[in-house]
Design a protein around this motif. Sequence first.
Motif, mmCIF file in Angstrom:
data_model
loop_
_atom_site.group_PDB
_atom_site.id
_atom_site.type_symbol
_atom_site.label_atom_id
_atom_site.label_comp_id
_atom_site.label_asym_id
_atom_site.label_seq_id
_atom_site.Cartn_x
_atom_site.Cartn_y
_atom_site.Cartn_z
ATOM 1 N N LEU A 186 28.331 31.917 29.829
ATOM 2 C CA LEU A 186 29.760 32.234 29.876
ATOM 3 C C LEU A 186 30.043 33.654 29.410
ATOM 4 O O LEU A 186 31.101 34.209 29.721
ATOM 5 N N LEU A 187 29.114 34.245 28.654
ATOM 6 C CA LEU A 187 29.325 35.598 28.131
ATOM 7 C C LEU A 187 28.929 36.681 29.116
ATOM 8 O O LEU A 187 29.174 37.855 28.869
ATOM 9 N N HIS A 188 28.303 36.306 30.221
ATOM 10 C CA HIS A 188 27.884 37.319 31.196
ATOM 11 C C HIS A 188 29.080 38.063 31.773
ATOM 12 O O HIS A 188 28.958 39.220 32.172
ATOM 13 N N ILE A 393 40.348 42.922 39.723
ATOM 14 C CA ILE A 393 39.332 41.878 39.765
ATOM 15 C C ILE A 393 39.893 40.608 40.390
ATOM 16 O O ILE A 393 39.172 39.854 41.061
ATOM 17 N N HIS A 394 41.183 40.360 40.223
ATOM 18 C CA HIS A 394 41.789 39.198 40.876
ATOM 19 C C HIS A 394 41.836 39.402 42.381
ATOM 20 O O HIS A 394 41.610 38.453 43.157
ATOM 21 N N ALA A 395 42.124 40.603 42.821
ATOM 22 C CA ALA A 395 42.125 40.869 44.262
ATOM 23 C C ALA A 395 40.728 40.778 44.851
ATOM 24 O O ALA A 395 40.562 40.410 46.020
ATOM 25 N N LEU A 422 30.023 39.590 38.286
ATOM 26 C CA LEU A 422 28.954 40.501 37.918
ATOM 27 C C LEU A 422 28.800 41.629 38.933
ATOM 28 O O LEU A 422 28.487 42.766 38.564
ATOM 29 N N ALA A 423 29.027 41.321 40.205
ATOM 30 C CA ALA A 423 28.932 42.359 41.234
ATOM 31 C C ALA A 423 30.058 43.378 41.118
ATOM 32 O O ALA A 423 29.905 44.528 41.529
ATOM 33 N N ALA A 424 31.190 42.955 40.567
ATOM 34 C CA ALA A 424 32.363 43.844 40.471
ATOM 35 C C ALA A 424 32.718 44.148 39.027
ATOM 36 O O ALA A 424 33.879 44.428 38.717
ATOM 37 N N LYS A 425 31.742 44.106 38.131
ATOM 38 C CA LYS A 425 32.062 44.293 36.714
ATOM 39 C C LYS A 425 32.565 45.701 36.403
ATOM 40 O O LYS A 425 33.241 45.911 35.393
#
Length: 560
Positions: A186-188, A393-395, A422-425
Amino acid sequence: MYRISQQSIDGTLSQDSESPYSLVVVIRTHAVSSMQRTTFKGLAQRVVRKIGETSEDAGRLAKFDWRGRFGRQLRELCNITALHGYSQIVRDGYSPLERTVWSCAVVASTISAITLLVISWSWSVETPTVTVTESTNFPTWNLPFPAVTVCSLNRISAAAALARATLMQRPANMTALELSRMFRLLLHVSGVGGGTDPAQYRVLHDILLSNNLEVPQLMGEFAPSCGTLLERCMWKGTQWRCDNLFQVVNSTEGLCCSFNYYGLRYDNYPKKMTVSVPREPRRVMAAGYQTGLSILLQPASDDYHSTDVASFGFKVLIHSSYDYPDNDAEIKILLAGTESFVALRPTATYATEDALGLPPSVRKCYGRDERHLNVLQRYSYVNCMVECRAAMIHAKCGCLPYQLPSNGTLRNCEVRDMGCLLAAKDLYLSAVPRVNSTVERLPYGSLEPPCGCLPACDKIQYSSEMVTGAMNRSFSFNSLSFFKDIQLENQSLVHIFFADLTATHYRTDIYQDSLGVLASFGGILGLFLGFSIITGFEMIYFFTIRLLFDVLAEKNKPLQ
């Protein structure tokens, strides 16, 4: 006088001698007839005379030497004007070489003046506002004390994770301890860990789904409670209950305990405590660690489960009372078993009415009420960027990570969304999304602000200095009541206070007002050309009013 013949009068009287008014009527009739004939004749004569005069004026104007008169006016202006060098060009007795030298000097001065005028105007356009130091002795009691957000380095309580795993339905071949360790996935989303097999995300997602649990709910259970972290609290030399001073808030570090934070539209204090909470951020009237905030913290090192720092202790975020607890804050690491002194040196910036009169796109900042946010209470650059990252990030993934602010209408990210997150961090872990300034230097103004976010015109920043030492109470007898009934082992003690009674106050104002532009332009023109307002009037006078009077004098001059 009109003359009427006696014969005409006698003839008329003989024909109509019966009327007593016959003489008067006859005289009036002859007078009117004679006046009409004379008036028409005089009018015709006047028309002919006017045409002649107009022809004479046209002839005078046609003979008027406009080019010569212009040249004489220009020469006379050069002789009497205060403009530098012009009188030398037309002075009698000078050779052509001397006139050429003076002409070149005047042209060079004129070009230099025009160049500096263009540069001065360019500076005014490119830099419409300027921030200057208004005072270095601004009283600190006019500034609010900052918000202090305390976050444990331990993101997940081991005891809480194991207790929840024990109560959950799980695969038959998985123990509660193994499930509690899976909670590290969950921390990733917050940048801790990564590189896990996507199959592990699917397994954890199915387990949470079968138990009707969501990620924000679990993180709220797993985060160390403020009652456990905060053992003693002292504010301005008086000991307080910690739940009177601190509330649970969300931050980019997860759930933390925050003091003097007013960024949300609502607070998280217990209902019985809300009456004692001030409506505005707290202030201090003095300097020194005895007059600030002192906190005794319990790291609970035996309960550590997952952390992003290889140590036991806390992260302390010092930020404005209305700013979201973000990585933009002053961050201090408090290690277990230490006593730290954090001295604050605040700086405040405000914008004048003249600066606020410019459009936000010109002054490059927003006033307090010029833009409203969706979740957070007051506009600031930090708050705007946090909401911007949340919207991006929501979009991208259709959900919102648990550590970003939400108004409750957006879907929370689940474990199955971890791959997209993770791909859009870079969209939510960096201040400016998709930009890595450590690789390429970006010129100022070349980057459009994301989501239209601009800095706030009024802001307070808290720079800090920290001194840390090992905590040992063996030889100290100060504040005995503060440590009463506490067994000191590996606790952390921190004092946060203003280092001085004065602060630096900055003012954002327009670079040049109308008076400044007039003084700048006038200074350049006066230095290089000797130009003044009277000189400008002379130029207008010689080529308009004086020339008009010369034309009128030539017109009234009799023809030779």
